[in-house]
Design a protein around this motif. Structure first.
Motif, short mmCIF file in Angstrom:
data_model
loop_
_atom_site.label_atom_id
_atom_site.label_comp_id
_atom_site.label_asym_id
_atom_site.label_seq_id
_atom_site.Cartn_x
_atom_site.Cartn_y
_atom_site.Cartn_z
N GLN A 154 99.08 20.01 -65.30
CA GLN A 154 99.15 19.16 -64.10
C GLN A 154 97.94 18.26 -63.97
O GLN A 154 96.90 18.50 -64.58
N ARG A 155 98.11 17.23 -63.15
CA ARG A 155 97.01 16.36 -62.76
C ARG A 155 97.01 16.32 -61.23
O ARG A 155 98.05 16.13 -60.61
N ILE A 156 95.84 16.54 -60.64
CA ILE A 156 95.70 16.52 -59.19
C ILE A 156 94.77 15.37 -58.81
O ILE A 156 93.64 15.30 -59.30
N LEU A 157 95.27 14.48 -57.96
CA LEU A 157 94.50 13.34 -57.50
C LEU A 157 94.19 13.47 -56.02
O LEU A 157 95.00 14.01 -55.26
N LYS A 158 93.05 12.97 -55.62
CA LYS A 158 92.70 12.84 -54.21
C LYS A 158 92.57 11.33 -53.96
O LYS A 158 91.76 10.65 -54.59
N CYS A 159 93.40 10.83 -53.04
CA CYS A 159 93.44 9.40 -52.76
C CYS A 159 93.01 9.16 -51.32
O CYS A 159 93.54 9.80 -50.40
N THR A 160 92.07 8.24 -51.13
CA THR A 160 91.46 7.99 -49.82
C THR A 160 91.67 6.54 -49.41
O THR A 160 91.38 5.63 -50.20
N PHE A 161 92.15 6.34 -48.17
CA PHE A 161 92.47 5.02 -47.66
C PHE A 161 91.84 4.79 -46.28
O PHE A 161 92.41 5.18 -45.27
N PRO A 162 90.67 4.16 -46.23
CA PRO A 162 90.12 3.78 -44.92
C PRO A 162 91.04 2.76 -44.25
O PRO A 162 91.91 2.16 -44.91
N PRO A 163 90.89 2.52 -42.95
CA PRO A 163 91.70 1.49 -42.29
C PRO A 163 91.58 0.14 -43.02
O PRO A 163 90.49 -0.24 -43.46
N GLY A 164 92.72 -0.52 -43.22
CA GLY A 164 92.74 -1.81 -43.90
C GLY A 164 92.77 -1.73 -45.41
O GLY A 164 92.82 -2.75 -46.09
N VAL A 165 92.74 -0.53 -45.96
CA VAL A 165 92.77 -0.34 -47.41
C VAL A 165 94.14 0.19 -47.80
O VAL A 165 94.72 1.02 -47.11
N GLY A 166 94.64 -0.28 -48.93
CA GLY A 166 95.95 0.15 -49.41
C GLY A 166 95.91 0.60 -50.85
O GLY A 166 94.85 0.91 -51.39
N HIS A 167 97.07 0.61 -51.44
CA HIS A 167 97.25 1.00 -52.84
C HIS A 167 98.24 0.00 -53.42
O HIS A 167 99.40 -0.03 -53.00
N GLU A 168 97.76 -0.84 -54.36
CA GLU A 168 98.63 -1.85 -54.93
C GLU A 168 99.89 -1.21 -55.52
O GLU A 168 99.93 0.00 -55.76
N LYS A 169 100.90 -2.03 -55.73
CA LYS A 169 102.18 -1.56 -56.24
C LYS A 169 101.95 -0.72 -57.51
O LYS A 169 101.29 -1.18 -58.44
N HIS A 170 102.48 0.50 -57.52
CA HIS A 170 102.29 1.43 -58.62
C HIS A 170 103.47 2.39 -58.69
O HIS A 170 104.26 2.47 -57.77
N TYR A 171 103.56 3.11 -59.80
CA TYR A 171 104.63 4.09 -59.94
C TYR A 171 104.06 5.49 -59.83
O TYR A 171 102.86 5.72 -60.04
N HIS A 172 104.94 6.43 -59.50
CA HIS A 172 104.61 7.85 -59.49
C HIS A 172 105.61 8.58 -60.37
O HIS A 172 106.81 8.39 -60.22
N ASN A 173 105.10 9.41 -61.25
CA ASN A 173 105.97 10.38 -61.92
C ASN A 173 106.36 11.42 -60.88
O ASN A 173 105.80 11.44 -59.78
N PRO A 174 107.31 12.30 -61.18
CA PRO A 174 107.65 13.35 -60.21
C PRO A 174 106.37 14.04 -59.74
O PRO A 174 105.47 14.33 -60.54
N HIS A 175 106.30 14.29 -58.44
CA HIS A 175 105.06 14.80 -57.87
C HIS A 175 105.30 15.50 -56.53
O HIS A 175 106.36 15.38 -55.93
N PHE A 176 104.26 16.20 -56.09
CA PHE A 176 104.19 16.81 -54.76
C PHE A 176 102.93 16.26 -54.11
O PHE A 176 101.89 16.14 -54.76
N GLY A 177 103.01 15.95 -52.83
CA GLY A 177 101.84 15.43 -52.13
C GLY A 177 101.59 16.17 -50.83
O GLY A 177 102.51 16.72 -50.21
N TYR A 178 100.33 16.19 -50.43
CA TYR A 178 99.91 16.82 -49.18
C TYR A 178 98.94 15.89 -48.47
O TYR A 178 98.01 15.36 -49.09
N THR A 179 99.15 15.68 -47.18
CA THR A 179 98.31 14.80 -46.37
C THR A 179 97.16 15.61 -45.77
O THR A 179 97.37 16.42 -44.87
#
Length: 125
Positions: free
Chosen positions: A49-74
């Protein structure tokens, strides 16, 4: 012998093409960022597996991208504008929300809320 060559060639072509995966033209979530800056970091990357931590301050996004099958937690929620194959919508993403996909998907997101959002993304290999 000539009769066997054509079926053998056909069989080899079928095997070759069945093993070819379509080339992904979008970046994956780690490669994609926002305004040329990364938004995700690798917490774990091993054979399973690969585990990522993604952080988005106000006004910050994530450009168009793909995800392989995954599980996410907020870990920390906020309000987002999300564009995917179904169009664009604005949604509140509360802390503690989980999400998962069983297929390859794509989207682009923008944090339009007033708090920093943080997500864990767990991808099986």
């Amino acid at each position: 012998m000539k009769l066997l060559k054509k079926p053998l060639k056909l069989l080899l072509l079928l095997i070759f093409f069945s093993n070819c995966k379509p080339k992904q033209t979008l970046l994956d979530p780690l490669e994609a960022g926002w305004n040329n800056k990364p938004v995700c970091e690798v917490l774990e990357d091993n054979a399973k597996q690969r585990i990522l931590k993604c952080t988005f301050p106000p006004g910050v996004g994530h450009e168009k991208h793909y995800h392989n099958p995954h599980f996410g937690y907020t870990l920390q929620g906020s309000k987002f504008r999300i564009t995917d194959q179904n169009g664009t919508k604005e949604i509140d993403v509360p802390t503690g929300t989980t999400f998962s996909k069983d297929e390859v998907t794509w989207h682009e997101v923008l944090n339009i809320g007033d708090s920093t959002a943080v997500f864990l993304i767990i991808e099986a290999k």
